[in-house]
Design an enzyme around this catalytic site. Structure first.
Site, PDB file in Angstrom:
ATOM      1  N   HIS A   1      -1.949  -5.966  27.698  1.00 36.84           N
ATOM      2  CA  HIS A   1      -2.309  -6.167  26.294  1.00 36.84           C
ATOM      3  C   HIS A   1      -1.107  -5.722  25.455  1.00 36.84           C
ATOM      4  O   HIS A   1      -0.367  -4.815  25.853  1.00 36.84           O
ATOM      5  CB  HIS A   1      -3.520  -5.268  26.013  1.00 36.84           C
ATOM      6  CG  HIS A   1      -4.152  -5.437  24.675  1.00 36.84           C
ATOM      7  ND1 HIS A   1      -3.636  -4.888  23.533  1.00 36.84           N
ATOM      8  CD2 HIS A   1      -5.283  -6.081  24.300  1.00 36.84           C
ATOM      9  CE1 HIS A   1      -4.426  -5.169  22.509  1.00 36.84           C
ATOM     10  NE2 HIS A   1      -5.434  -5.899  22.944  1.00 36.84           N
TER      11      HIS A   1
ATOM     12  N   ASP B   1      -4.187   2.157  31.123  1.00 34.91           N
ATOM     13  CA  ASP B   1      -4.915   1.606  29.985  1.00 34.91           C
ATOM     14  C   ASP B   1      -6.306   1.251  30.507  1.00 34.91           C
ATOM     15  O   ASP B   1      -6.486   0.280  31.248  1.00 34.91           O
ATOM     16  CB  ASP B   1      -4.164   0.368  29.475  1.00 34.91           C
ATOM     17  CG  ASP B   1      -4.968  -0.408  28.437  1.00 34.91           C
ATOM     18  OD1 ASP B   1      -6.162  -0.117  28.249  1.00 34.91           O
ATOM     19  OD2 ASP B   1      -4.388  -1.339  27.839  1.00 34.91           O
TER      20      ASP B   1
ATOM     21  N   GLN C   1     -10.549  -1.722  29.497  1.00 37.21           N
ATOM     22  CA  GLN C   1     -11.485  -2.675  30.124  1.00 37.21           C
ATOM     23  C   GLN C   1     -12.102  -2.153  31.414  1.00 37.21           C
ATOM     24  O   GLN C   1     -12.875  -2.870  32.045  1.00 37.21           O
ATOM     25  CB  GLN C   1     -10.775  -4.014  30.390  1.00 37.21           C
ATOM     26  CG  GLN C   1     -10.273  -4.706  29.140  1.00 37.21           C
ATOM     27  CD  GLN C   1     -11.389  -5.174  28.210  1.00 37.21           C
ATOM     28  OE1 GLN C   1     -12.532  -5.345  28.624  1.00 37.21           O
ATOM     29  NE2 GLN C   1     -11.055  -5.381  26.952  1.00 37.21           N
TER      30      GLN C   1
ATOM     31  N   LYS D   1     -15.448  -0.385  23.218  1.00 37.80           N
ATOM     32  CA  LYS D   1     -15.591  -1.252  24.401  1.00 37.80           C
ATOM     33  C   LYS D   1     -16.735  -0.752  25.294  1.00 37.80           C
ATOM     34  O   LYS D   1     -17.045  -1.365  26.306  1.00 37.80           O
ATOM     35  CB  LYS D   1     -14.310  -1.248  25.242  1.00 37.80           C
ATOM     36  CG  LYS D   1     -13.030  -1.495  24.472  1.00 37.80           C
ATOM     37  CD  LYS D   1     -12.748  -2.951  24.242  1.00 37.80           C
ATOM     38  CE  LYS D   1     -11.339  -3.125  23.698  1.00 37.80           C
ATOM     39  NZ  LYS D   1     -11.116  -4.453  23.148  1.00 37.80           N
TER      40      LYS D   1
ATOM     41  N   CYS E   1      -4.288 -11.057  22.706  1.00 38.66           N
ATOM     42  CA  CYS E   1      -3.230 -10.026  22.591  1.00 38.66           C
ATOM     43  C   CYS E   1      -2.431  -9.902  23.879  1.00 38.66           C
ATOM     44  O   CYS E   1      -2.006  -8.796  24.250  1.00 38.66           O
ATOM     45  CB  CYS E   1      -3.802  -8.662  22.195  1.00 38.66           C
ATOM     46  SG  CYS E   1      -4.470  -8.642  20.548  1.00 38.66           S
TER      47      CYS E   1
HETATM   48  N1  PMP Z   1      -5.822  -2.599  26.171  1.00 37.70           N
HETATM   49  C1  PMP Z   1      -6.714  -3.498  26.597  1.00 37.70           C
HETATM   50  C2  PMP Z   1      -6.703  -3.904  28.032  1.00 37.70           C
HETATM   51  C3  PMP Z   1      -7.639  -4.029  25.696  1.00 37.70           C
HETATM   52  O1  PMP Z   1      -8.535  -4.921  26.111  1.00 37.70           O
HETATM   53  C4  PMP Z   1      -7.618  -3.615  24.345  1.00 37.70           C
HETATM   54  C5  PMP Z   1      -8.573  -4.199  23.325  1.00 37.70           C
HETATM   55  N2  PMP Z   1      -8.683  -5.595  23.382  1.00 37.70           N
HETATM   56  C6  PMP Z   1      -6.673  -2.658  23.974  1.00 37.70           C
HETATM   57  C7  PMP Z   1      -5.802  -2.174  24.908  1.00 37.70           C
HETATM   58  C8  PMP Z   1      -6.583  -2.164  22.564  1.00 37.70           C
HETATM   59  O2  PMP Z   1      -7.741  -1.495  22.218  1.00 37.70           O
HETATM   60  P1  PMP Z   1      -8.010  -1.052  20.698  1.00 37.70           P
HETATM   61  O3  PMP Z   1      -7.783  -2.276  19.867  1.00 37.70           O
HETATM   62  O4  PMP Z   1      -9.429  -0.601  20.705  1.00 37.70           O
HETATM   63  O5  PMP Z   1      -7.047   0.030  20.394  1.00 37.70           O
END
Ligand code: PMP
Length: 407
Positions: free
Chosen positions: A125, A202, A205, A228, A365
């Site tokens: 991401h 990270d 997910q 999440k 993203c």
């Molecule tokens: N890493 C991953 C794998 C994600 O799916 C997301 C959210 N889509 C993020 C980071 C970023 O999370 P946040 O926008 O809640 O900071």
């Protein structure tokens, strides 16, 4: 409640009974944000109705109650992650904030010399890419990227070839938000540590779908977002190994992160407060604890099995459609990305929305990953504890109908 009573689970999510465009809502955008059960909504509401006050140092009853609830929430998070101590749990605003915190304090500490390497993967991401790029610009470190194979899994041979004594940090996602790929992070951490690298996972997910044990994973840092995992937005967590965080410098300055302030010089608070400057998201932390208690009551194994069945069903149903391309390996976790030949993901997503079905379209993203597969985006259906087999059937039927309208 009988074993996995879906009706009873769904009844706990008020939003699931609403309609969208005159159709019952089918919410399949859980990888972007999950919905909140009444246990979480009630915890937020109770906080504001009963104990809302600023925390720490308050002499009055409300402040002491709010402080106790906030610190109890930290203990709940620590227990959930099997962290040895709640002092390793830093409340942040989310995964992005957690990763930026680590990148900033490693940068401030001068952890990276020119030529040192930060290893990430092609699945990441943007929030696990850009903070490291920014750090590389500032420090002269180099960003190295583990390639992705055609099935959406990491090229582990290349990973081992990329690792060297120059690798100072491995930062990878546990589960890909775009393709649902589950990375073998535990094994990767062992290899990275053998080269003396720090490791960051990270967990945005993985947190809603499986048990996380930071001691078993042996990661130095694990980041996740509350939204999440059935909690509100604006609250997240950074788990960081005590010895490492304790030795790193403070980042944001302000109230709470200090021990003693004078114009001659300031001394800093101990963990976890050293990294929590200013008034935190008190209600968010309390609601997050309620969400973690909620998933633990339901059981992460039960949730995992339920979601695995849904995703298998979805992959099987969609793979019968003309011109379908599914991305990611068959053992993907809870997120299913696909495209239909000749149809733009945005157009399909818009038609699905008209039918009451919420999915995500676009690059998720993960622009480098989309570039790698020569696409601008996908349609992603992502599942949570409350989704049903009927919803999966509705998705498959709606995709077929939308495709016939667009072709
Ligand atoms: N890493 C991953 C794998 C994600 O799916 C997301 C959210 N889509 C993020 C980071 C970023 O999370 P946040 O926008 O809640 O900071």
């Amino acid at each position: 409640m009988p074993a996995y009573d879906l009706a009873a689970i769904r009844a706990q999510f008020p939003i699931l009974s609403r309609e969208v465009h005159g159709k019952p809502l089918v919410y399949l955008d859980n990888a972007a944000t999950s919905q909140n059960p009444t246990a979480v909504l009630d915890a937020s509401r109770r906080y504001y109705e009963e104990i809302n006050a600023n925390i720490h140092r308050g002499t009055h009853h409300l402040s002491q109650s709010a402080t106790a609830a906030h610190e109890e929430a930290r203990i709940t998070v620590a227990r959930h992650l099997n962290s040895p101590t709640p002092d390793e749990i830093i409340f942040t605003s989310g995964t992005t904030d957690s990763i930026n915190l680590v990148a900033s304090i490693l940068g401030l500490a001068g952890h990276f010399a020119p030529g040192d390497e930060i290893l990430i993967s092609h699945l990441e991401h943007h929030s696990n890419i850009v903070p490291w790029q920014m750090l590389c610009e500032r420090s002269g470190a180099k960003l190295k990227v583990i390639p992705v194979l055609n099935d959406g899994t990491l090229d582990l041979e290349a990973f081992h070839a990329l690792l060297s004594e120059r690798t100072n940090l491995l930062a990878i996602s546990h589960v890909s938000n775009a393709f649902g790929t589950v990375n073998p992070v535990k094994e990767m951490i062992v290899s990275a540590k053998a080269q003396g690298a720090l490791t960051l996972i990270d967990g945005a997910q993985s947190i809603p779908h499986q048990t996380i044990d930071v001691q078993d994973l042996d990661a130095d840092f694990y980041a996740f977002s509350g939204h999440k995992v059935y909690a509100p937005t604006g609250i997240g967590v950074l788990y960081g190994r005590y010895k490492i965080l304790d030795a790193l410098p403070p980042w944001r300055g302000g109230g709470e992160m200090i021990k003693k302030v004078s114009f001659e010089g300031t001394t800093y608070n101990s963990l976890p407060f050293k990294y929590e400057a200013g008034t935190p998201n008190i209600e968010g932390a309390i609601a997050l604890a309620a969400a973690l208690n909620w998933i633990n009551d339901l059981g992460l194994d039960a949730i995992h099995d339920h979601e695995a069945a849904l995703i298998q069903q979805a992959a099987a149903a969609l793979s019968t459609l003309d011109g379908i391309q599914l991305y990611g390996p068959s053992d993907r976790a809870a997120s299913l990305s696909f495209n239909l030949e000749g149809i733009h993901h945005y157009d399909l997503g818009t038609l699905l929305d008209q039918m009451g079905i919420a999915v995500r379209t676009g690059h998720h993203c993960c622009q480098p990953l989309m570039d790698r597969f020569g696409i601008t985006g996908t349609i992603r259906a992502s599942f949570a504890a409350y989704n049903t087999a009927e919803e999966v059937s509705q998705l498959a039927a709606a995709v077929e109908k939308a495709a016939s309208m667009l072709r």
